[in-house]
Design a protein around this motif. Sequence first.
Motif, PDB file in Angstrom:
ATOM      1  N   SER A  42     -61.689  41.242   1.534  1.00 55.81           N
ATOM      2  CA  SER A  42     -61.921  39.889   2.028  1.00 55.81           C
ATOM      3  C   SER A  42     -61.953  38.846   0.910  1.00 55.81           C
ATOM      4  O   SER A  42     -62.105  37.670   1.186  1.00 55.81           O
ATOM      5  CB  SER A  42     -63.221  39.833   2.834  1.00 55.81           C
ATOM      6  OG  SER A  42     -64.287  40.353   2.081  1.00 55.81           O
ATOM      7  N   SER A  43     -61.808  39.269  -0.332  1.00 53.14           N
ATOM      8  CA  SER A  43     -61.843  38.285  -1.424  1.00 53.14           C
ATOM      9  C   SER A  43     -60.808  38.694  -2.469  1.00 53.14           C
ATOM     10  O   SER A  43     -60.326  39.830  -2.486  1.00 53.14           O
ATOM     11  CB  SER A  43     -63.230  38.264  -2.069  1.00 53.14           C
ATOM     12  OG  SER A  43     -63.443  39.479  -2.762  1.00 53.14           O
ATOM     13  N   ILE A  44     -60.538  37.783  -3.370  1.00 51.18           N
ATOM     14  CA  ILE A  44     -59.570  38.081  -4.432  1.00 51.18           C
ATOM     15  C   ILE A  44     -60.103  39.213  -5.325  1.00 51.18           C
ATOM     16  O   ILE A  44     -59.336  40.049  -5.800  1.00 51.18           O
ATOM     17  CB  ILE A  44     -59.195  36.805  -5.248  1.00 51.18           C
ATOM     18  CG1 ILE A  44     -58.098  37.099  -6.273  1.00 51.18           C
ATOM     19  CG2 ILE A  44     -60.402  36.179  -5.915  1.00 51.18           C
ATOM     20  CD1 ILE A  44     -56.755  37.451  -5.715  1.00 51.18           C
ATOM     21  N   MET A  45     -61.442  39.283  -5.475  1.00 50.33           N
ATOM     22  CA  MET A  45     -62.012  40.373  -6.288  1.00 50.33           C
ATOM     23  C   MET A  45     -61.758  41.734  -5.643  1.00 50.33           C
ATOM     24  O   MET A  45     -61.398  42.702  -6.305  1.00 50.33           O
ATOM     25  CB  MET A  45     -63.509  40.166  -6.482  1.00 50.33           C
ATOM     26  CG  MET A  45     -63.819  39.310  -7.693  1.00 50.33           C
ATOM     27  SD  MET A  45     -65.505  38.737  -7.704  1.00 50.33           S
ATOM     28  CE  MET A  45     -66.415  40.234  -7.810  1.00 50.33           C
ATOM     29  N   ASP A  46     -61.966  41.785  -4.307  1.00 44.51           N
ATOM     30  CA  ASP A  46     -61.700  43.041  -3.578  1.00 44.51           C
ATOM     31  C   ASP A  46     -60.232  43.447  -3.751  1.00 44.51           C
ATOM     32  O   ASP A  46     -59.907  44.607  -4.017  1.00 44.51           O
ATOM     33  CB  ASP A  46     -61.926  42.857  -2.067  1.00 44.51           C
ATOM     34  CG  ASP A  46     -63.363  42.582  -1.690  1.00 44.51           C
ATOM     35  OD1 ASP A  46     -64.241  42.755  -2.548  1.00 44.51           O
ATOM     36  OD2 ASP A  46     -63.602  42.195  -0.525  1.00 44.51           O
ATOM     37  N   VAL A  47     -59.365  42.450  -3.571  1.00 43.49           N
ATOM     38  CA  VAL A  47     -57.921  42.734  -3.611  1.00 43.49           C
ATOM     39  C   VAL A  47     -57.510  43.183  -5.010  1.00 43.49           C
ATOM     40  O   VAL A  47     -56.761  44.151  -5.176  1.00 43.49           O
ATOM     41  CB  VAL A  47     -57.113  41.494  -3.148  1.00 43.49           C
ATOM     42  CG1 VAL A  47     -55.619  41.674  -3.436  1.00 43.49           C
ATOM     43  CG2 VAL A  47     -57.343  41.236  -1.662  1.00 43.49           C
ATOM     44  N   GLU A  48     -58.027  42.507  -6.025  1.00 44.67           N
ATOM     45  CA  GLU A  48     -57.652  42.870  -7.401  1.00 44.67           C
ATOM     46  C   GLU A  48     -58.100  44.296  -7.742  1.00 44.67           C
ATOM     47  O   GLU A  48     -57.387  45.043  -8.407  1.00 44.67           O
ATOM     48  CB  GLU A  48     -58.240  41.863  -8.390  1.00 44.67           C
ATOM     49  CG  GLU A  48     -57.418  40.578  -8.416  1.00 44.67           C
ATOM     50  CD  GLU A  48     -58.014  39.475  -9.266  1.00 44.67           C
ATOM     51  OE1 GLU A  48     -57.333  38.466  -9.462  1.00 44.67           O
ATOM     52  OE2 GLU A  48     -59.169  39.622  -9.721  1.00 44.67           O
ATOM     53  N   LEU A  49     -59.280  44.669  -7.242  1.00 47.15           N
ATOM     54  CA  LEU A  49     -59.776  46.030  -7.459  1.00 47.15           C
ATOM     55  C   LEU A  49     -58.836  47.050  -6.806  1.00 47.15           C
ATOM     56  O   LEU A  49     -58.465  48.067  -7.402  1.00 47.15           O
ATOM     57  CB  LEU A  49     -61.186  46.148  -6.864  1.00 47.15           C
ATOM     58  CG  LEU A  49     -61.899  47.477  -7.003  1.00 47.15           C
ATOM     59  CD1 LEU A  49     -62.300  47.720  -8.453  1.00 47.15           C
ATOM     60  CD2 LEU A  49     -63.146  47.507  -6.117  1.00 47.15           C
ATOM     61  N   PHE A  50     -58.466  46.752  -5.567  1.00 48.98           N
ATOM     62  CA  PHE A  50     -57.575  47.645  -4.814  1.00 48.98           C
ATOM     63  C   PHE A  50     -56.208  47.758  -5.508  1.00 48.98           C
ATOM     64  O   PHE A  50     -55.667  48.849  -5.660  1.00 48.98           O
ATOM     65  CB  PHE A  50     -57.421  47.091  -3.391  1.00 48.98           C
ATOM     66  CG  PHE A  50     -56.780  48.032  -2.422  1.00 48.98           C
ATOM     67  CD1 PHE A  50     -57.471  49.105  -1.904  1.00 48.98           C
ATOM     68  CD2 PHE A  50     -55.475  47.836  -2.007  1.00 48.98           C
ATOM     69  CE1 PHE A  50     -56.884  49.976  -0.987  1.00 48.98           C
ATOM     70  CE2 PHE A  50     -54.865  48.701  -1.089  1.00 48.98           C
ATOM     71  CZ  PHE A  50     -55.584  49.761  -0.585  1.00 48.98           C
ATOM     72  N   VAL A  51     -55.690  46.629  -5.960  1.00 49.04           N
ATOM     73  CA  VAL A  51     -54.374  46.626  -6.615  1.00 49.04           C
ATOM     74  C   VAL A  51     -54.439  47.380  -7.948  1.00 49.04           C
ATOM     75  O   VAL A  51     -53.500  48.095  -8.316  1.00 49.04           O
ATOM     76  CB  VAL A  51     -53.847  45.175  -6.796  1.00 49.04           C
ATOM     77  CG1 VAL A  51     -52.588  45.144  -7.663  1.00 49.04           C
ATOM     78  CG2 VAL A  51     -53.566  44.533  -5.435  1.00 49.04           C
TER      79      VAL A  51
END
Lengths: 176, 168
Positions: A42-51
């Motif tokens: 739900s946030s850019i931090m979540d997405v960056e971690l996943f990526v």
Amino acid sequence: MMSFHDITKESLYDIRYFDDKDSAMLTELLMNPQIQKWFPLSSIMDVELFVRNWTNFSKYRAAITAVWDQKPIGFGCIFLLPYRKVAIHTMAYLVVDPEFQKKGVGTSLLRNLIHLSREFKIIEKVQCEIYSGCPLEGILKKLSFEKALTQEGFVRFSEWETSARMVFERSNQIEV
Amino acid sequence: MKDPIKLRYEVSKEDQIPILASWLSEPGILRWFPMVNQLEIEDACKVWIGYFAKTYGSSFTVWDGEEIVGFFNFYLSPVQKLRHQSLFSIIVHPGKRGQGIGTQMLKELKNKAKNDFGLSLLHLEVYRENPARKLYLAEGFEEYGVHVDFLKEEDGTYRDKILMQQWL
């Protein structure tokens, strides 16, 4: 309702290994609210971690990119487990650009991920975790995945709204 | 009825990793865990204590006086949509089992989960035949699924993983 038109037999379509340069496009796609409905992000931090995780697995040639006219339109990855007793399983993740959904790209990515998992001789089963209502469920069933378990309340979208996770799996002994 | 042992709970410290590793290295213990050798044990302990204690303060060492009698850990997620729930691990000193320590630890674990970490759902994974399953059932955890043939032992036999959870 969007009509189905399979583009994966056309010459402009291709699947290749994930390249670090694809990270920006994957990030952009995972930031799309339409996509985030089906991920715990739900946030850019979540997405960056996943990526970051995704990119790490790409080093083991465990991530792929679907392209249309050389432009990335979908991504797939298998997450490899570190401990030997459970390394017989892998978890598959995939995401398709909403503009290219219902065109056979998801099926193509998942089929390729299954083939990819077979390259790792230790892997016996491929799993895929989805949330209730995820359109990927139809593709999973088409490719002989069976539901292994359901956990209610696993993901929370708001204070009042949670959703179940469903884990599907298929044996690598089954032909794709 | 015997008074319960007065246990003390402190956030784990990295210098306690060898103690946890030595318990996991006891003969037969790895039947209940996914690790298979010393390298995997060390890695698991570094995640259990090293990462979660340092990052979230969510790894606990349980003391009876001056003696460590248990460890437990919440595998908290950094992702907001998953922050209401957590998987956990728990282990009691191999020489201290059957004395009610596990039950006491589980009660405190649920208390900390709800009151210190704001969790509303706790879940765990246990391999079939693990005697701790009875303890989890007695403490109100319910099975929500069985992952058939999840684990493959070195001799080629498979074992199921039982998944349990409890709303707090």
